[in-house]
Write an enzyme that holds these catalytic residues in place. Sequence first.
Site: not given
Ligand code: PMP
Length: 286
Positions: A51, A150, A182
């Site tokens: 990612r 991200k 989310e």
């Molecule tokens: N959505 C958002 C907005 C986030 O900041 C995160 C965590 N960084 C996630 C979802 C979850 O992603 P991950 O499982 O890769 O930590």
Amino acid sequence: MRTVYVNGEYIAEDQAKVSIFDRGFLMGDGIYEVTSVLDGKLIDFEGHAIRLQRSMSELDMQSPIEMDDLLEVHRELVRLNGVDEGMIYLQITRGAPDDRDFVYPDPETTKPTIVLFTQNKPGLADSPMSKTGMKVISIADQRWARRDIKTVQLLYPSMAKMAAKAAGKDDAWMVEDGAVTEGSSNNAYIVKGNTIITRHLGNEILHGITRAAVLRFAREAQMNVEERSFTIEEAQKADEAFITSASTFVMPVVEIDDAPIGAGTPGPVVARLREIYLEEMRKAAI
Ligand code: PMP
């Protein structure tokens, strides 16, 4: 005192420096990853590395490091800081040109900035909240339109967490065009019978690394998975609800906008998913 990593060097945290002209600082022109550590080992490093590369490529950012070397930096920081349970935070920015300018600097002369540091969190896997569940509020999703990248632009998620805190709750689920996107720093799910429902992938949400693993485990455990939008009203009527992220794994949600979910206590499907996730990921940790 922690040992951190800055542009190729391992140094004490109070010696670490980044330029005031760094575009991460001036423009939010940076991306990040958070990888969990359990038993001194990295959880799903490969998922985070893939990612990370995608985030850089979507922003035309050059990688300052090979992925094999990045793994070694993660491991070395875990070793130097004696982390048994916790997280490693990684940030890469477009670097520090010699002045402020909206135009990207020439990558030949301005190298990206890379910073990594550890966060020691004993008891991360055995978190009390996994037993009590968390309470969330809903809030309008006012972030930019490329949430699949991200980036370090975390002001709105911070505002959402502050709104939750002001309401005496634990987090916020964001809503756009009537549907949940989310959580402020996690992906959001509801459970109905044997079916797990979570928003489909797109530019509207971050493609969670934990999400991908949990949906895989749910399918392997003969649960149905529906990747589609849902509303707050549908969530409030669900049997169970939860979130996923690299640092919370699978965490039950027991209340949304003051309405209890199911019995208002963590349910069996979420508990099972958390157990499977932790067990499988510990096995695969490197
Ligand atoms: N959505 C958002 C907005 C986030 O900041 C995160 C965590 N960084 C996630 C979802 C979850 O992603 P991950 O499982 O890769 O930590």
